[in-house]
Design a protein around this motif. Structure first.
Motif, PDB file in Angstrom:
ATOM      1  N   ALA B 138       0.827  -1.213   0.000  1.00 28.39           N
ATOM      2  CA  ALA B 138       0.000   0.000   0.000  1.00 28.39           C
ATOM      3  C   ALA B 138       0.855   1.255   0.000  1.00 28.39           C
ATOM      4  O   ALA B 138       0.527   2.244  -0.646  1.00 28.39           O
ATOM      5  CB  ALA B 138      -0.913  -0.002   1.221  1.00 28.39           C
ATOM      6  N   PHE B 139       1.961   1.229   0.722  1.00 32.48           N
ATOM      7  CA  PHE B 139       2.655   2.479   0.993  1.00 32.48           C
ATOM      8  C   PHE B 139       4.056   2.598   0.409  1.00 32.48           C
ATOM      9  O   PHE B 139       4.788   3.527   0.749  1.00 32.48           O
ATOM     10  CB  PHE B 139       2.695   2.725   2.509  1.00 32.48           C
ATOM     11  N   SER B 140       4.457   1.651  -0.434  1.00 34.13           N
ATOM     12  CA  SER B 140       5.730   1.888  -1.108  1.00 34.13           C
ATOM     13  C   SER B 140       5.409   2.342  -2.521  1.00 34.13           C
ATOM     14  O   SER B 140       4.420   1.935  -3.104  1.00 34.13           O
ATOM     15  CB  SER B 140       6.599   0.649  -1.116  1.00 34.13           C
ATOM     16  N   ASP B 141       6.221   3.227  -3.018  1.00 35.20           N
ATOM     17  CA  ASP B 141       5.996   3.743  -4.365  1.00 35.20           C
ATOM     18  C   ASP B 141       7.332   3.990  -5.045  1.00 35.20           C
ATOM     19  O   ASP B 141       8.379   3.685  -4.480  1.00 35.20           O
ATOM     20  CB  ASP B 141       5.140   5.019  -4.307  1.00 35.20           C
ATOM     21  N   LYS B 142       7.271   4.547  -6.219  1.00 33.09           N
ATOM     22  CA  LYS B 142       8.510   4.707  -7.000  1.00 33.09           C
ATOM     23  C   LYS B 142       9.500   5.637  -6.326  1.00 33.09           C
ATOM     24  O   LYS B 142      10.700   5.559  -6.539  1.00 33.09           O
ATOM     25  CB  LYS B 142       8.169   5.266  -8.379  1.00 33.09           C
ATOM     26  N   THR B 143       8.968   6.573  -5.522  1.00 33.46           N
ATOM     27  CA  THR B 143       9.874   7.550  -4.931  1.00 33.46           C
ATOM     28  C   THR B 143      10.438   7.082  -3.599  1.00 33.46           C
ATOM     29  O   THR B 143      11.285   7.739  -3.013  1.00 33.46           O
ATOM     30  CB  THR B 143       9.141   8.887  -4.674  1.00 33.46           C
ATOM     31  N   ARG B 144       9.963   5.956  -3.128  1.00 35.86           N
ATOM     32  CA  ARG B 144      10.359   5.542  -1.787  1.00 35.86           C
ATOM     33  C   ARG B 144      10.564   4.040  -1.765  1.00 35.86           C
ATOM     34  O   ARG B 144       9.646   3.290  -2.043  1.00 35.86           O
ATOM     35  CB  ARG B 144       9.247   5.926  -0.814  1.00 35.86           C
ATOM     36  N   SER B 145      11.764   3.615  -1.478  1.00 45.67           N
ATOM     37  CA  SER B 145      11.990   2.175  -1.405  1.00 45.67           C
ATOM     38  C   SER B 145      12.389   1.806   0.010  1.00 45.67           C
ATOM     39  O   SER B 145      12.916   2.635   0.750  1.00 45.67           O
ATOM     40  CB  SER B 145      13.093   1.775  -2.382  1.00 45.67           C
ATOM     41  N   ASP B 271      25.030   5.207   4.726  1.00 45.42           N
ATOM     42  CA  ASP B 271      24.407   6.288   3.967  1.00 45.42           C
ATOM     43  C   ASP B 271      23.087   6.659   4.645  1.00 45.42           C
ATOM     44  O   ASP B 271      22.084   5.988   4.435  1.00 45.42           O
ATOM     45  CB  ASP B 271      24.155   5.858   2.518  1.00 45.42           C
ATOM     46  N   PRO B 272      23.079   7.701   5.450  1.00 41.92           N
ATOM     47  CA  PRO B 272      21.855   8.059   6.169  1.00 41.92           C
ATOM     48  C   PRO B 272      20.670   8.296   5.231  1.00 41.92           C
ATOM     49  O   PRO B 272      19.520   8.054   5.592  1.00 41.92           O
ATOM     50  CB  PRO B 272      22.216   9.357   6.894  1.00 41.92           C
ATOM     51  N   GLU B 273      20.956   8.711   4.010  1.00 45.59           N
ATOM     52  CA  GLU B 273      19.856   8.965   3.071  1.00 45.59           C
ATOM     53  C   GLU B 273      19.084   7.687   2.760  1.00 45.59           C
ATOM     54  O   GLU B 273      17.901   7.724   2.444  1.00 45.59           O
ATOM     55  CB  GLU B 273      20.394   9.577   1.768  1.00 45.59           C
ATOM     56  N   ALA B 274      19.790   6.542   2.865  1.00 43.12           N
ATOM     57  CA  ALA B 274      19.131   5.266   2.552  1.00 43.12           C
ATOM     58  C   ALA B 274      18.046   4.930   3.560  1.00 43.12           C
ATOM     59  O   ALA B 274      17.154   4.140   3.282  1.00 43.12           O
ATOM     60  CB  ALA B 274      20.178   4.147   2.519  1.00 43.12           C
ATOM     61  N   VAL B 275      18.100   5.514   4.736  1.00 47.88           N
ATOM     62  CA  VAL B 275      17.063   5.218   5.734  1.00 47.88           C
ATOM     63  C   VAL B 275      16.105   6.384   5.907  1.00 47.88           C
ATOM     64  O   VAL B 275      15.225   6.351   6.762  1.00 47.88           O
ATOM     65  CB  VAL B 275      17.686   4.830   7.104  1.00 47.88           C
ATOM     66  N   ARG B 276      16.247   7.385   5.076  1.00 42.89           N
ATOM     67  CA  ARG B 276      15.360   8.550   5.229  1.00 42.89           C
ATOM     68  C   ARG B 276      13.898   8.148   5.009  1.00 42.89           C
ATOM     69  O   ARG B 276      12.992   8.719   5.595  1.00 42.89           O
ATOM     70  CB  ARG B 276      15.770   9.646   4.232  1.00 42.89           C
ATOM     71  N   GLY B 277      13.684   7.153   4.159  1.00 40.38           N
ATOM     72  CA  GLY B 277      12.325   6.692   3.856  1.00 40.38           C
ATOM     73  C   GLY B 277      11.562   6.242   5.070  1.00 40.38           C
ATOM     74  O   GLY B 277      10.343   6.309   5.138  1.00 40.38           O
ATOM     75  N   VAL B 289       1.400   8.681   6.560  1.00 35.96           N
ATOM     76  CA  VAL B 289       1.940   7.443   7.138  1.00 35.96           C
ATOM     77  C   VAL B 289       3.354   7.655   7.646  1.00 35.96           C
ATOM     78  O   VAL B 289       4.038   8.589   7.285  1.00 35.96           O
ATOM     79  CB  VAL B 289       1.931   6.280   6.109  1.00 35.96           C
ATOM     80  N   ARG B 290       3.734   6.712   8.501  1.00 36.81           N
ATOM     81  CA  ARG B 290       5.103   6.697   8.998  1.00 36.81           C
ATOM     82  C   ARG B 290       5.506   5.232   9.039  1.00 36.81           C
ATOM     83  O   ARG B 290       4.738   4.386   9.517  1.00 36.81           O
ATOM     84  CB  ARG B 290       5.145   7.310  10.403  1.00 36.81           C
ATOM     85  N   ALA B 291       6.684   4.965   8.522  1.00 37.73           N
ATOM     86  CA  ALA B 291       7.157   3.583   8.501  1.00 37.73           C
ATOM     87  C   ALA B 291       8.042   3.305   9.700  1.00 37.73           C
ATOM     88  O   ALA B 291       8.628   4.213  10.287  1.00 37.73           O
ATOM     89  CB  ALA B 291       7.933   3.327   7.209  1.00 37.73           C
ATOM     90  N   GLY B 292       8.138   2.050  10.021  1.00 37.83           N
ATOM     91  CA  GLY B 292       9.041   1.637  11.083  1.00 37.83           C
ATOM     92  C   GLY B 292       9.454   0.198  10.839  1.00 37.83           C
ATOM     93  O   GLY B 292       9.087  -0.415   9.827  1.00 37.83           O
TER      94      GLY B 292
END
Lengths: 135, 525
Positions: B138-145, B271-277, B289-292
């Motif tokens: 539901a909540f993953s998309d092209k901009t967020r992996s 790479d902190p950016e890799a966990v920004r999602g 939403v917020r992922a965890g």
């Protein structure tokens, strides 16, 4: 069990897969050679040092591990424990080492040193660096 | 319709078909669900529309157990209840949370997740959320992996974020206009009066702070005062049953649980950016939403641990030249000469990369937010049901002359082992995927009962009038009726036998909606 490793040093240690590169160099040095329960030769250690921006960090990890496990002060034991099999071709060794690290984490084959959760193969490679230098 | 009980004549008796005690998320949801029916509802609220120190002081008590209990500061005693300051994180309990788990004593609900699913769907709307979806698809998309975690250990979990819905504000007008619902403000319940065999509620006694008294009588009564106050009212109502209502086995107030919220590890990220999602809220499918990271059911069973979640909280790095320049500009605007001007100017000059990158992002209308490599892993865990962790009555009395509460929040070995094992599983996966390495905090590495001062319970007060199949092991049945009383029901998180890791509000609302259906059937509407 506590080992004080400065955060910045540790960051340098893990960045860029330097541990894997280190292990490759070690394996290349001993490829085909019969390994006594001996210490790494001085020349090899000098080469290994240059792989690290801060090689003291790797040695610190290894020294602490040896304090707790003096029975592992043996190059062959460490290489075996890191699962550096003698049948792996030198050109594939880096990949094999990366694979081993991933497998260690997958299996939960990890060691906690001063709170840091590390793969067993990583610890063992650091420990090789901490061995007394041979001839 | 809203009425001020203080303005009534003394000994005013209120009559209704259904009397709901407490106008928080549960009470308001239940009342709203009956609007337009033939059921006459009275909703009793201790406070008014605004915070009042004197009314709030009725919640005062002693926290004698673990720090971070928050029995007074967490709760708000006015219309809307604790929703007046909640932060809106929502999610349903998982399937395993409802099941009997042999490694978790006192686990298992008398109802299943499937029993509650239809009501979770309705609860989504009440809490102003998106669709009833909490899965990765539901909540993953092209901009967020998201990382491909090993499902035998951990997975990505989601919360949906309510605006947050302030129930007292959002639903006030609706209740104002409802012809069959009367909300009595400043009406404190002091006792639930029962018949001589304590099998039936006759009335509830009311009192204002200035001493005016009265009562409410109804065919059915619902206690909806929250995880601590529900237990307190049962214990206080001891005119017939010496130990309080529903308490023949001494279980009222016991099994008090929260969700231990605590920093568990530092993560050195490659790479902190890799966990920004995972670290920011975002919009998807009409929801915020917020992922965890959550522990899977498979891992809970394999490692014999409780449920657990963690969020990854990157730390903004504001040490760069861009931020120093910004501070200098702000000071200049205020006509203020910055402290250590020379040092700051040097930082700007020697970090022109940061300055140029920041200005570039700003010119593009984007926020420049570089991250430190050190990230905090913040855990929110389930607790083991523990009968020694409890709410009871102290000898001190409040302004109404009622005994205050005493909360003794305790932990078990399984609580700590869960957090340690779960954190290690997360560390293993971060290491395996090359995302970084974790350093567990010292307190986690000790096998003793030490817990950090900064730990708190999330203000989630749970379990004190737990559901069970029989009256020996709990207070209410699967329909939230007090086992030993024909017409007394309980709404809210006090009925949860287990907590899961997820915030309780959505489940509170879902259970209230389910209770509404049962009461409608009882009242033949």
């Amino acid at each position: 069990m506590r080992l004080f490793i400065k955060r910045r040093r540790f960051l340098v240690l893990v960045a860029g897969g330097l541990i894997s590169t280190l292990a490759l160099k070690v394996r290349q040095a001993f490829s085909g050679a019969i390994l006594e329960s001996a210490t790494p030769p001085r020349a090899i250690v000098a080469d290994l040092d240059q792989l690290f921006a801060d090689p003291d960090s790797a040695r610190a990890v290894g020294r602490r591990y040896l304090e707790l496990h003096p029975e592992h002060a043996d190059l062959q034991v460490l290489l075996n424990g890191a699962r550096l099999g003698s049948d792996i071709h030198r050109s594939l060794l880096k990949e094999a080492l990366d694979h081993q690290r991933r497998q260690d984490f997958l299996r939960g084959d990890t060691i906690v040193l001063d709170g840091w959760l590390l793969a067993r193969s990583e610890i063992y490679v650091c420990t090789i660096l901490a061995l007394p230098i041979g001839r | 319709m809203f009425l001020d009980f203080r303005e009534f004549e003394a000994e005013r008796d209120i009559e209704a078909d259904l009397c709901i005690i407490g106008a928080g998320a549960a009470g308001i949801t239940l009342a709203r669900s009956l609007i337009g029916s033939r059921i006459q509802v009275c909703l009793l609220e201790s406070g008014g529309f605004e915070f009042d120190e004197d009314i709030q002081s009725l919640y005062d008590g002693d926290d004698v157990g673990s720090p971070g209990t928050g029995s007074t500061g967490c709760r708000l005693r006015y219309f809307g209840g604790t929703t007046n300051h909640w932060n809106g994180w929502c999610g349903p309990l998982g399937d395993l949370d409802f099941e009997l788990r042999p490694w978790v004593p006192q686990s298992g609900w008398p109802i299943s997740k499937k029993d509650l699913d239809p009501y979770y769907i309705a609860a989504q709307k009440v809490c102003e959320l998106g669709p009833y979806r909490y899965d990765l698809d539901a909540f993953s998309d092209k901009t967020r992996s998201f990382p491909a975690f090993e499902q035998a250990k951990i997975a990505i979990g989601f919360w949906q974020l309510s605006p947050p819905t302030r129930f007292g504000s959002v639903y006030r007008e609706e209740l104002e206009k409802a012809e069959n619902v009367r909300v009595y403000l400043y009406a404190n319940v002091t006792e639930i009066e029962v018949n001589e065999t304590a099998s039936y509620v006759r009335s509830v006694r009311l009192r204002t702070l200035d001493g005016k008294t009265g009562s409410a009588q109804a065919r059915y009564v619902v206690l909806a005062c929250g995880g601590i106050e529900n237990a307190r009212l049962l214990l206080l109502s001891d005119a017939v049953e010496r130990h309080g209502l529903g308490n023949s086995h001494g279980s009222v107030g016991r099994y008090f649980m929260q969700h231990p919220h605590v920093s568990v590890a530092s993560v050195l990220a490659n790479d902190p950016e890799a966990v920004r999602g995972f670290s920011e809220g975002y919009k998807s499918l009409g929801a915020r939403v917020r992922a965890g990271i959550v522990i899977t059911a498979q891992a809970q069973e394999h490692y014999q641990i409780l449920n657990y979640s963690a969020t990854v909280d990157p730390q903004p790095d504001t040490s760069g030249g861009y931020f120093v320049l910004g501070e200098m500009v702000q000071n200049a605007k205020r006509g203020k000469w910055p402290d250590e001007f020379g040092e700051k100017l040097w930082r700007v000059i020697t970090d022109l990369d940061s300055v140029s990158e920041g200005l570039y992002e700003r010119a593009r209308g984007r926020r420049y937010w570089p991250l430190k490599k050190e990230i905090i892993l913040y855990g929110r865990s389930e607790q083991q049901p523990n009968p020694d962790s409890r709410v009871s009555l102290s000898e001190q009395r409040d302004q109404l002359g009622l005994r205050k509460i005493k909360v003794d929040w305790r932990f078990t070995e399984l609580d700590k082992r869960t957090i340690r094992v779960a954190t290690q599983l997360i560390g293993e996966e971060l290491g395996r995927l090359g995302l970084g390495r974790i350093k567990l905090h010292d307190w986690l590495l000790k096998d003793n009962a030490e817990w950090p001062e900064a730990l708190w319970g999330g203000c989630h007060h749970i379990g004190t009038t737990r559901m069970s199949h029989d009256f020996k092991s709990g207070i209410v049945d699967g329909n939230c009726r007090v086992h030993t009383l024909e017409n007394l029901y309980i709404a809210g998180s006090s009925v949860f036998p287990t907590t899961g890791y997820v915030n309780p509000t959505l489940t509170i609302v879902a259970l209230a909606l389910r209770l509404s259906d049962q009461l409608k059937a009882k009242l033949s509407v």
